[in-house]
Design a protein around this motif. Structure first.
Motif, PDB file in Angstrom:
ATOM      1  N   LEU A 140       0.799  -1.226   0.000  1.00 24.69           N
ATOM      2  CA  LEU A 140       0.000   0.000   0.000  1.00 24.69           C
ATOM      3  C   LEU A 140       0.833   1.278   0.000  1.00 24.69           C
ATOM      4  O   LEU A 140       0.333   2.324  -0.435  1.00 24.69           O
ATOM      5  N   VAL A 141       2.080   1.200   0.473  1.00 23.80           N
ATOM      6  CA  VAL A 141       2.905   2.412   0.586  1.00 23.80           C
ATOM      7  C   VAL A 141       4.074   2.377  -0.394  1.00 23.80           C
ATOM      8  O   VAL A 141       4.248   3.283  -1.217  1.00 23.80           O
ATOM      9  N   ALA A 142       4.894   1.326  -0.292  1.00 22.91           N
ATOM     10  CA  ALA A 142       6.112   1.289  -1.101  1.00 22.91           C
ATOM     11  C   ALA A 142       5.823   1.095  -2.582  1.00 22.91           C
ATOM     12  O   ALA A 142       6.399   1.787  -3.435  1.00 22.91           O
ATOM     13  N   LEU A 143       4.940   0.162  -2.913  1.00 26.12           N
ATOM     14  CA  LEU A 143       4.696  -0.150  -4.320  1.00 26.12           C
ATOM     15  C   LEU A 143       4.171   1.042  -5.115  1.00 26.12           C
ATOM     16  O   LEU A 143       4.657   1.313  -6.224  1.00 26.12           O
ATOM     17  N   PRO A 144       3.179   1.800  -4.615  1.00 25.19           N
ATOM     18  CA  PRO A 144       2.727   2.963  -5.394  1.00 25.19           C
ATOM     19  C   PRO A 144       3.796   4.034  -5.587  1.00 25.19           C
ATOM     20  O   PRO A 144       3.711   4.831  -6.531  1.00 25.19           O
ATOM     21  N   LEU A 145       4.803   4.078  -4.702  1.00 26.71           N
ATOM     22  CA  LEU A 145       5.844   5.096  -4.815  1.00 26.71           C
ATOM     23  C   LEU A 145       6.975   4.700  -5.753  1.00 26.71           C
ATOM     24  O   LEU A 145       7.813   5.542  -6.099  1.00 26.71           O
ATOM     25  N   MET A 146       7.027   3.431  -6.159  1.00 30.88           N
ATOM     26  CA  MET A 146       8.110   2.972  -7.019  1.00 30.88           C
ATOM     27  C   MET A 146       7.948   3.506  -8.448  1.00 30.88           C
ATOM     28  O   MET A 146       6.838   3.446  -9.005  1.00 30.88           O
ATOM     29  N   PRO A 147       9.000   4.046  -9.060  1.00 26.75           N
ATOM     30  CA  PRO A 147       8.906   4.472 -10.473  1.00 26.75           C
ATOM     31  C   PRO A 147       8.709   3.270 -11.383  1.00 26.75           C
ATOM     32  O   PRO A 147       9.401   2.266 -11.262  1.00 26.75           O
ATOM     33  N   ASN A 148       7.755   3.390 -12.275  1.00 22.41           N
ATOM     34  CA  ASN A 148       7.411   2.275 -13.168  1.00 22.41           C
ATOM     35  C   ASN A 148       8.095   2.472 -14.523  1.00 22.41           C
ATOM     36  O   ASN A 148       7.458   2.660 -15.554  1.00 22.41           O
ATOM     37  N   ARG A 149       9.414   2.424 -14.519  1.00 20.32           N
ATOM     38  CA  ARG A 149      10.187   2.548 -15.754  1.00 20.32           C
ATOM     39  C   ARG A 149      11.525   1.830 -15.570  1.00 20.32           C
ATOM     40  O   ARG A 149      12.118   1.885 -14.485  1.00 20.32           O
ATOM     41  N   ASN A 156      13.398  -2.587 -13.615  1.00 19.58           N
ATOM     42  CA  ASN A 156      12.229  -1.748 -13.353  1.00 19.58           C
ATOM     43  C   ASN A 156      11.890  -1.861 -11.868  1.00 19.58           C
ATOM     44  O   ASN A 156      11.514  -2.939 -11.391  1.00 19.58           O
ATOM     45  N   PRO A 157      12.028  -0.786 -11.083  1.00 22.64           N
ATOM     46  CA  PRO A 157      11.775  -0.886  -9.636  1.00 22.64           C
ATOM     47  C   PRO A 157      10.372  -1.361  -9.302  1.00 22.64           C
ATOM     48  O   PRO A 157      10.196  -2.157  -8.371  1.00 22.64           O
ATOM     49  N   ALA A 158       9.363  -0.901 -10.040  1.00 21.34           N
ATOM     50  CA  ALA A 158       7.993  -1.326  -9.754  1.00 21.34           C
ATOM     51  C   ALA A 158       7.828  -2.824  -9.980  1.00 21.34           C
ATOM     52  O   ALA A 158       7.169  -3.519  -9.197  1.00 21.34           O
ATOM     53  N   THR A 159       8.431  -3.359 -11.042  1.00 22.45           N
ATOM     54  CA  THR A 159       8.337  -4.788 -11.325  1.00 22.45           C
ATOM     55  C   THR A 159       9.018  -5.613 -10.242  1.00 22.45           C
ATOM     56  O   THR A 159       8.495  -6.645  -9.800  1.00 22.45           O
ATOM     57  N   ILE A 160      10.175  -5.155  -9.782  1.00 24.17           N
ATOM     58  CA  ILE A 160      10.911  -5.885  -8.745  1.00 24.17           C
ATOM     59  C   ILE A 160      10.111  -5.910  -7.445  1.00 24.17           C
ATOM     60  O   ILE A 160       9.998  -6.949  -6.780  1.00 24.17           O
ATOM     61  N   VAL A 161       9.510  -4.795  -7.074  1.00 25.63           N
ATOM     62  CA  VAL A 161       8.721  -4.746  -5.840  1.00 25.63           C
ATOM     63  C   VAL A 161       7.455  -5.581  -5.986  1.00 25.63           C
ATOM     64  O   VAL A 161       7.012  -6.219  -5.021  1.00 25.63           O
ATOM     65  N   GLN A 162       6.850  -5.606  -7.173  1.00 21.94           N
ATOM     66  CA  GLN A 162       5.684  -6.455  -7.395  1.00 21.94           C
ATOM     67  C   GLN A 162       6.021  -7.928  -7.179  1.00 21.94           C
ATOM     68  O   GLN A 162       5.266  -8.666  -6.531  1.00 21.94           O
ATOM     69  N   LEU A 163       7.144  -8.366  -7.714  1.00 20.49           N
ATOM     70  CA  LEU A 163       7.554  -9.752  -7.535  1.00 20.49           C
ATOM     71  C   LEU A 163       7.872 -10.044  -6.064  1.00 20.49           C
ATOM     72  O   LEU A 163       7.555 -11.124  -5.560  1.00 20.49           O
ATOM     73  N   LEU A 164       8.486  -9.091  -5.377  1.00 17.74           N
ATOM     74  CA  LEU A 164       8.767  -9.253  -3.952  1.00 17.74           C
ATOM     75  C   LEU A 164       7.471  -9.395  -3.160  1.00 17.74           C
ATOM     76  O   LEU A 164       7.334 -10.275  -2.292  1.00 17.74           O
ATOM     77  N   ALA A 165       6.497  -8.534  -3.458  1.00 20.03           N
ATOM     78  CA  ALA A 165       5.204  -8.612  -2.769  1.00 20.03           C
ATOM     79  C   ALA A 165       4.505  -9.931  -3.061  1.00 20.03           C
ATOM     80  O   ALA A 165       3.863 -10.519  -2.185  1.00 20.03           O
ATOM     81  N   LEU A 166       4.631 -10.417  -4.291  1.00 24.38           N
ATOM     82  CA  LEU A 166       4.024 -11.696  -4.649  1.00 24.38           C
ATOM     83  C   LEU A 166       4.645 -12.837  -3.844  1.00 24.38           C
ATOM     84  O   LEU A 166       3.935 -13.701  -3.306  1.00 24.38           O
ATOM     85  N   LEU A 167       5.966 -12.852  -3.730  1.00 22.63           N
ATOM     86  CA  LEU A 167       6.641 -13.887  -2.947  1.00 22.63           C
ATOM     87  C   LEU A 167       6.186 -13.856  -1.484  1.00 22.63           C
ATOM     88  O   LEU A 167       5.878 -14.897  -0.890  1.00 22.63           O
ATOM     89  N   LEU A 168       6.126 -12.673  -0.905  1.00 25.61           N
ATOM     90  CA  LEU A 168       5.726 -12.556   0.494  1.00 25.61           C
ATOM     91  C   LEU A 168       4.268 -12.954   0.702  1.00 25.61           C
ATOM     92  O   LEU A 168       3.930 -13.602   1.695  1.00 25.61           O
ATOM     93  N   ALA A 169       3.399 -12.573  -0.240  1.00 21.29           N
ATOM     94  CA  ALA A 169       1.985 -12.918  -0.111  1.00 21.29           C
ATOM     95  C   ALA A 169       1.774 -14.423  -0.201  1.00 21.29           C
ATOM     96  O   ALA A 169       0.987 -15.004   0.561  1.00 21.29           O
ATOM     97  N   VAL A 170       2.472 -15.076  -1.110  1.00 22.30           N
ATOM     98  CA  VAL A 170       2.344 -16.526  -1.251  1.00 22.30           C
ATOM     99  C   VAL A 170       2.854 -17.234  -0.008  1.00 22.30           C
ATOM    100  O   VAL A 170       2.233 -18.172   0.499  1.00 22.30           O
ATOM    101  N   GLN A 171       3.993 -16.795   0.526  1.00 21.48           N
ATOM    102  CA  GLN A 171       4.522 -17.394   1.742  1.00 21.48           C
ATOM    103  C   GLN A 171       3.567 -17.189   2.920  1.00 21.48           C
ATOM    104  O   GLN A 171       3.380 -18.090   3.745  1.00 21.48           O
TER     105      GLN A 171
END
Length: 426
Positions: free
Chosen positions: A156-165, A173-188
């Protein structure tokens, strides 16, 4: 006087009726908790119904000031009621719910389906009071609360602030990396909570499946060491190892969605077919294993080095960050080889990356261009084949011949199905 326009009755009938229904729905739940006598709580069935209809009528009259005056009156009424509450366990739930009910009445005029959904959701939330309190105070553990806060802050905080380029060509791409990180944490996190609800053999299967989202190779190695060092049942462990391969193919689609959605039309059928075969084969192995070996694996095949949760923790943030960093690093490596050697560089980088982590290798391939090029699907097939061989060798070295004999046939079979469909659909 306020310039008020009276609506036609045909226009006003539907929102007023809906507001009455919403107010009655919420009021029924509050009436059951209101109690009786002088100590009864504030507001019940009639109050909630009237307040909701009042909100709809104020909105129908078309004057913003009137809506605000009504909201202020309901809020002041709630403050007075809360100040006069002399019960042993005072709370502001009813007062806040009354104000929200007024606003639901207003929304009935603007967006009727949304208002109905809000009323149903509010009623369900109010009715689940005991269960929610028990869940938070008795079932949920402190470490899980902390991890939930971290995950919510990330999404809710970090992902919206990441530049999507991308920072270099199509990679980093910082936004893509954080999305994958959030996905890993959510699955775990989901895996951790589900493991608390499952028992014995089902827990073994689900833990192995969930570990596959982190690293199927490491899961196979961990299960193999359980066979060799702890005397675990080879068939059960092999079934868990094969089930850990299902997320590998599912995550291939998730990586494609996050990095390059144009790959999905050519990937979804091979990935799902291979995952289905691995799931059926692994489930057969688990079901046929002796029941008494259900706990041989221990609490979980996760290890702290893999980023899996231990004890009360839902996930390991450092482990997930290490995996995300590995993915980004391999993307950089493959892109550099692509710039240096062209298509041959993509194949060489994919070969090296797939020995370590299939998802990172595929993410690099997906990021190497737009739509799948003529030769690049062969890079995906190469990554799948090399990764399957790498896991087969890992099975032999970690668990020995019995473990590998149960695991390797299913491992190679589902990989072959996926590769064959990729070749046909190319």
């Amino acid at each position: 006087m306020l310039p008020i326009t009276l609506p036609e009755w045909t226009t006003a009938a539907a929102p007023l009726a809906a507001a009455l229904g919403c107010g009655l729905l919420i009021g029924v739940e509050r009436e059951r908790r209101k109690g009786e006598g002088p100590a009864r709580a504030f507001a019940g069935l009639r109050t909630f119904a009237l307040v909701c209809v009042s909100g709809a009528l104020a909105a129908l009259l078309g004057h913003t000031g009137l809506v605000l005056i009504g909201a202020a009156f309901v809020a002041a009424l709630g403050v007075v009621a809360y100040a006069r509450d002399r019960s042993e366990d005072p709370g502001a739930t009813t007062e806040v719910a009354l104000l929200l009910t007024y606003l639901i009445g207003v929304v009935c005029v603007w967006q009727l389906p949304l208002a109905a959904a809000m009323a149903a959701g509010l009623t369900a939330l109010l009715a689940a009071r005991e269960r929610l309190h028990h869940f938070v105070t008795e079932w949920l553990r402190p470490a899980e609360i902390r991890d939930g806060i971290v995950l919510a802050a990330l999404v809710l905080v970090a992902l919206p602030l990441m530049p999507n380029r991308p920072l270099w060509g199509p990679v980093l791409n910082p936004a893509t990396i954080v999305q994958l990180l959030a996905l890993l944490l959510a699955v775990q996190s989901l895996a951790h909570l589900c493991r608390r609800l499952l028992q014995a053999r089902q827990a073994v299967a689900f833990s192995a499946f969930a570990s596959g989202f982190v690293s199927s190779t490491a899961t196979i190695a961990t299960l193999g060491m359980g066979v060799r060092q702890q005397g675990g049942e080879a068939r059960l462990m092999a079934g868990g190892g094969l089930l850990s391969c299902v997320p590998t193919l599912l995550q291939m689609l998730l990586v494609a969605v996050a990095v390059r959605p144009t790959w999905l039309p050519g990937l979804w059928l091979p990935a799902l077919a291979g995952a289905l075969l691995a799931a059926l084969w692994g489930g057969w192995l688990v079901r046929g294993a002796p029941m008494e070996m259900g706990g041989a694996m221990g609490s979980s095949p996760h290890t702290e080095g893999l980023g899996g949760p231990q004890g009360d923790r839902m996930f390991s943030l450092w482990g997930a960050m290490a995996i995300a960093a590995l993915l980004a690093g391999i993307q950089v490596l493959v892109h550099a080889l692509d710039l240096w050697l062209g298509e041959a560089g993509v194949l060489a980088g994919t070969l090296l990356a797939s020995l370590v982590d299939l998802h990172s290798a595929l993410a690099a391939v997906f990021a190497s261009g737009g739509p799948p090029a003529e030769g690049v699907p062969w890079a995906v097939m190469l990554a799948l084949g090399v990764h399957a061989l790498s896991k087969s060798v890992t099975a032999v070295l970690s668990g020995g011949a019995r473990y590998a004999a149960w695991l390797v046939p299913g491992l190679l079979a589902h990989t072959a199905v996926c590769m064959a469909l990729l070749a046909v659909l190319r």
